[in-house]
Design a protein around this motif. Structure first.
Motif, mmCIF file in Angstrom:
data_model
loop_
_atom_site.group_PDB
_atom_site.id
_atom_site.type_symbol
_atom_site.label_atom_id
_atom_site.label_comp_id
_atom_site.label_asym_id
_atom_site.label_seq_id
_atom_site.Cartn_x
_atom_site.Cartn_y
_atom_site.Cartn_z
ATOM 1 N N VAL A 176 -27.751 22.993 -7.604
ATOM 2 C CA VAL A 176 -29.108 23.524 -7.608
ATOM 3 C C VAL A 176 -30.003 22.651 -8.481
ATOM 4 O O VAL A 176 -29.513 21.899 -9.332
ATOM 5 C CB VAL A 176 -29.111 24.978 -8.123
ATOM 6 N N PRO A 177 -31.326 22.719 -8.273
ATOM 7 C CA PRO A 177 -32.233 21.901 -9.086
ATOM 8 C C PRO A 177 -32.045 22.166 -10.590
ATOM 9 O O PRO A 177 -31.816 23.296 -11.016
ATOM 10 C CB PRO A 177 -33.620 22.350 -8.625
ATOM 11 N N ASP A 178 -32.117 21.087 -11.346
ATOM 12 C CA ASP A 178 -32.035 21.164 -12.811
ATOM 13 C C ASP A 178 -30.687 21.667 -13.299
ATOM 14 O O ASP A 178 -30.574 22.196 -14.421
ATOM 15 C CB ASP A 178 -33.154 22.051 -13.372
ATOM 16 N N GLY A 278 -34.170 31.748 -11.181
ATOM 17 C CA GLY A 278 -35.423 31.008 -11.167
ATOM 18 C C GLY A 278 -35.737 30.323 -9.868
ATOM 19 O O GLY A 278 -36.817 29.722 -9.731
ATOM 20 N N ARG A 279 -34.843 30.378 -8.902
ATOM 21 C CA ARG A 279 -35.058 29.746 -7.595
ATOM 22 C C ARG A 279 -34.771 30.781 -6.514
ATOM 23 O O ARG A 279 -33.663 30.845 -5.974
ATOM 24 C CB ARG A 279 -34.135 28.532 -7.417
ATOM 25 N N PRO A 280 -35.732 31.629 -6.186
ATOM 26 C CA PRO A 280 -35.448 32.748 -5.272
ATOM 27 C C PRO A 280 -35.042 32.332 -3.871
ATOM 28 O O PRO A 280 -34.439 33.132 -3.153
ATOM 29 C CB PRO A 280 -36.777 33.521 -5.258
ATOM 30 N N ARG A 281 -35.340 31.099 -3.456
ATOM 31 C CA ARG A 281 -34.978 30.653 -2.109
ATOM 32 C C ARG A 281 -33.645 29.908 -2.085
ATOM 33 O O ARG A 281 -33.218 29.446 -1.037
ATOM 34 C CB ARG A 281 -36.073 29.753 -1.538
ATOM 35 N N TRP A 282 -33.001 29.785 -3.235
ATOM 36 C CA TRP A 282 -31.715 29.097 -3.317
ATOM 37 C C TRP A 282 -30.614 30.104 -3.633
ATOM 38 O O TRP A 282 -30.840 31.078 -4.358
ATOM 39 C CB TRP A 282 -31.742 28.027 -4.412
ATOM 40 N N ARG A 283 -29.438 29.859 -3.081
ATOM 41 C CA ARG A 283 -28.264 30.642 -3.419
ATOM 42 C C ARG A 283 -27.113 29.699 -3.717
ATOM 43 O O ARG A 283 -27.056 28.581 -3.198
ATOM 44 C CB ARG A 283 -27.877 31.610 -2.291
ATOM 45 N N ILE A 284 -26.215 30.162 -4.546
ATOM 46 C CA ILE A 284 -25.053 29.379 -4.971
ATOM 47 C C ILE A 284 -23.830 29.935 -4.244
ATOM 48 O O ILE A 284 -23.562 31.137 -4.285
ATOM 49 C CB ILE A 284 -24.864 29.476 -6.493
#
Length: 496
Positions: A176-178, A278-284
């Motif tokens: 994920v970013p950062d 902090g990234r609502p459109r990303w999932r892990i």
């Protein structure tokens, strides 16, 4: 309880269909595959090509492990091996930086053993050209599967921001970013990650838990999988069975990296998904048992032939194949329950010659049992307690289709019981799993069907129309993961 006996043949025809995680539309899921063409990119695409659930629209070669033109050539070889020369191959965007130190490992694999590369006369087109064709041809938004850097996707989004509206989601082997410990795909082009993030696209970042080393490919794994004469088995044997690839496998250098993306799409039950803070459109997305990934890849690859069709080349998917009432609910059913349940209930209903709740529940139960055991079709024996008389005996047809257990193989039996019910025992390698429909649901369904019988005055055409409507509603509303309960095995009777 009486001794189970084989199902009577006559009950088979007494009377007469996909997510992120993964969600499906009412056609085979359209996919664009973008990789940087190391051996794990090839393995990931090979797994996807082994399952007709996915409609591959294009393959992209992004610079990374291989230069883009080299990757495109090798991708074309792989597509030829799988009989998919109809799929266009595009050269992706380049990054102005030195080649990574592991490029020699990717280019040193025996790609030529896959066969000659069908290179177009004028060379491979750029991705913009291929994307326009994909955009104009696809009826649905596409799944963008990326096993390399996000460079090509980011470049597309910069030139054509509207492209995000044609992409359902991105499934990426990356961090994920950062992220505190970014992986190589993210580090190679950090700017691309930020562009994709800013686009608003839904992204599933597939990888291993922090601090967990991906399992290594071993020579024994190559031998096991490579002996299958499927295209995937031949791919493994060609790239890793001899020469440089065999040396890399034998030394433990190669890991199950990009394979994880294909495995998530094909066996989502083996993974856990969590939000990205902090990234609502990303999932892990992470595997539940990382050490089991090699065995799971081997299992999924080995089960691929079970998903192939026997007569037709592809499962019918277009709207015109569906009756109007089914067409209205098809997308909602597939998005909620997935392509596999859809396919199995369609086949069950055609065999059964009637769209009814009990046969649908039999298919849901059989698929749920397979998921609980972690097996494909034809791996279970079944003892059914649905009896031999309709309507409950209709459960038996769904059980057969969903599990592959059949009368002809002698792998399904039905108990001659005075108390028929939506219940079955599933046997795998001597272990037994007993599932039954929750009693409150069984009672509610039976009350509804009894009321329809009274309302329509018996087994009339209007009754069967009402039963069909109720079955479609039950199909959509009932989640196979929550409607069944595990029942304890009855204690054996003491010997006299």
């Amino acid at each position: 309880m009486k001794t189970p006996r084989p199902i009577a043949a006559g009950c088979l025809v007494l009377v007469l269909f996909v997510a992120i995680a993964p969600a499906h539309g009412h056609t085979a899921r359209p996919v664009v595959f973008d990789g940087d063409w190391a051996g794990d990119d090839a393995r990931a695409l090979g797994l996807l090509l082994s399952d007709p659930e996915f409609e591959l629209l294009a393959v992209v070669a992004t610079e990374g492990a291989c230069a883009a033109d080299v990757g495109a050539t090798n991708a074309a070889r792989l597509l030829r091996l799988f009989g998919r020369t109809d799929v266009p191959v595009a050269v992706g965007s380049a990054v102005a930086r030195p080649a990574p130190p592991f490029r020699s490992h990717a280019t040193g694999l025996a790609w030529e053993r896959l066969g000659p590369a069908p290179v177009p006369i004028n060379g491979f087109p750029d991705f913009d050209t291929v994307w326009r064709n994909v955009r104009d041809r696809a009826d649905e938004r596409v799944l963008y599967v990326c096993t390399g850097p996000l460079t090509t996707l980011a470049s597309l989004l910069v030139r054509d921001p509207s492209a995000a509206g044609r992409i359902e989601s991105v499934v990426w082997f990356g961090t994920v970013p950062d992220a505190a410990a970014a992986d190589w795909n993210a580090r190679w082009d950090t700017g691309a990650v930020q562009i994709v993030c800013a686009s608003g696209l839904a992204v599933l970042a597939v990888g291993y838990p922090d601090g967990v080393e991906p399992p290594a490919m071993t020579a024994a794994w190559v031998v096991e999988v490579g002996q299958d004469r499927t295209p995937y088995g031949r791919l493994i044997q060609a790239l890793f069975g001899e020469g440089h690839g065999a040396g890399l496998a034998g030394s433990g250098h190669l890991r199950f990296w990009d394979d994880l993306v294909a495995l998530w799409l094909l066996a989502p039950e083996e993974f856990e998904s969590s939000p990205c803070p902090g990234r609502p459109r990303w999932r892990i997305v992470r595997p539940k048992t990382p050490e089991a990934v090699p065995a799971t890849v081997a299992r999924v690859a080995g089960e691929a032939p079970l998903h192939q069709t026997v007569i037709w080349s592809r499962f019918p998917t277009a709207d015109e194949f569906l009756r109007p009432d089914v067409r209205q609910l098809a997308r909602a059913i597939q998005q909620r329950h997935g392509w596999e349940e859809w396919r199995l209930v369609v086949l069950t209903s055609e065999l059964h010659r009637h769209l009814g709740t009990w046969s649908i529940l039999g298919a849901k139960m059989g698929l749920h049992a397979r998921e609980r055991w972690g097996v494909g079709r034809d791996a279970l024996q079944v003892e059914s307690y649905a009896g031999l008389r309709p309507p409950l005996s209709c459960v038996n047809d769904g059980l057969q289709v969903a599990t592959g257990a059949s009368l002809g193989r002698g792998t399904i039996r039905v108990a001659d019981t005075d108390e028929p019910r939506c219940e079955a025992v599933f046997i795998h390698e001597g272990r037994r799993l007993r599932l039954r429909l929750r009693p409150d649901l069984a009672e509610a369904i039976q009350r509804e069907l009894d009321e329809l019988l009274r309302e329509h005055g018996g087994l009339t055409p209007s009754y069967f129309e009402a039963v069909r409507a109720a079955a479609l509603r039950h199909w959509l509303e009932m989640d196979r993961h929550s409607i069944f309960e595990e029942a304890p095995e009855p204690a054996p009777h003491p010997r006299p």
